[in-house]
Motif scaffolding. Structure first.
Motif, PDB file in Angstrom:
ATOM      1  N   ALA A 105       0.823  -1.212   0.000  1.00 19.05           N
ATOM      2  CA  ALA A 105       0.000   0.000   0.000  1.00 19.05           C
ATOM      3  C   ALA A 105       0.856   1.260   0.000  1.00 19.05           C
ATOM      4  CB  ALA A 105      -0.942  -0.007   1.199  1.00 19.05           C
ATOM      5  N   ARG A 106       2.111   1.133   0.384  1.00 20.77           N
ATOM      6  CA  ARG A 106       3.028   2.270   0.362  1.00 20.77           C
ATOM      7  C   ARG A 106       3.598   2.507  -1.024  1.00 20.77           C
ATOM      8  NH1 ARG A 106       7.112   0.336   3.828  1.00 20.77           N
ATOM      9  NH2 ARG A 106       8.355   2.007   2.963  1.00 20.77           N
ATOM     10  N   GLY A 107       3.250   1.651  -1.986  1.00 20.57           N
ATOM     11  CA  GLY A 107       3.674   1.852  -3.360  1.00 20.57           C
ATOM     12  C   GLY A 107       5.022   1.267  -3.721  1.00 20.57           C
ATOM     13  N   ILE A 108       5.506   0.319  -2.924  1.00 19.87           N
ATOM     14  CA  ILE A 108       6.789  -0.308  -3.241  1.00 19.87           C
ATOM     15  C   ILE A 108       6.545  -1.613  -3.983  1.00 19.87           C
ATOM     16  CG2 ILE A 108       7.937   0.786  -1.283  1.00 19.87           C
ATOM     17  CD1 ILE A 108       7.798  -1.853   0.192  1.00 19.87           C
ATOM     18  N   GLY A 109       7.567  -2.162  -4.590  1.00 20.83           N
ATOM     19  CA  GLY A 109       7.451  -3.403  -5.352  1.00 20.83           C
ATOM     20  C   GLY A 109       7.216  -4.611  -4.465  1.00 20.83           C
ATOM     21  N   ARG A 110       6.742  -5.663  -5.106  1.00 22.46           N
ATOM     22  CA  ARG A 110       6.363  -6.874  -4.375  1.00 22.46           C
ATOM     23  C   ARG A 110       7.542  -7.523  -3.649  1.00 22.46           C
ATOM     24  NH1 ARG A 110       1.724 -10.996  -4.976  1.00 22.46           N
ATOM     25  NH2 ARG A 110       2.288 -12.192  -3.164  1.00 22.46           N
TER      26      ARG A 110
END
Length: 87
Positions: A50-55
């Motif tokens: 949800a913070r917009g970082i990659g998996r």
């Protein structure tokens, strides 16, 4: 009604909630709403995503947090199988 918010010397007041979250400030409710059909690690990983970082990075951060909190033994446990509080 007045004040300021800063983290590491950086002023955060006036930023959007998303920008504040990306800076590392988050809020959570005491009454957790877990994804019961997923593992504990998956639930934490969703928060990181949800913070917009990659998996891949989200997964690594999830396991680092579980280790820091002493919850890594529960990483693969189904979230709805956990008691509300652990000692």
């Amino acid at each position: 009604s007045a004040g300021s918010l800063s983290l590491g010397g950086r002023r955060l007041d006036g930023l959007s909630p998303r920008q504040i979250g990306l800076a590392g400030i988050v809020r959570t409710f005491q009454s957790a709403r877990l994804f019961g059909g997923l593992s504990v690690a998956d639930n934490v990983e969703i928060g990181a995503l949800a913070r917009g970082i990659g998996r891949r990075r989200a997964r690594a951060e999830a396991f680092a947090l579980l280790e820091w909190l002493g919850l890594e033994p529960f990483a693969d446990t189904n979230a709805k199988a956990l008691p509300f509080g652990l000692e």
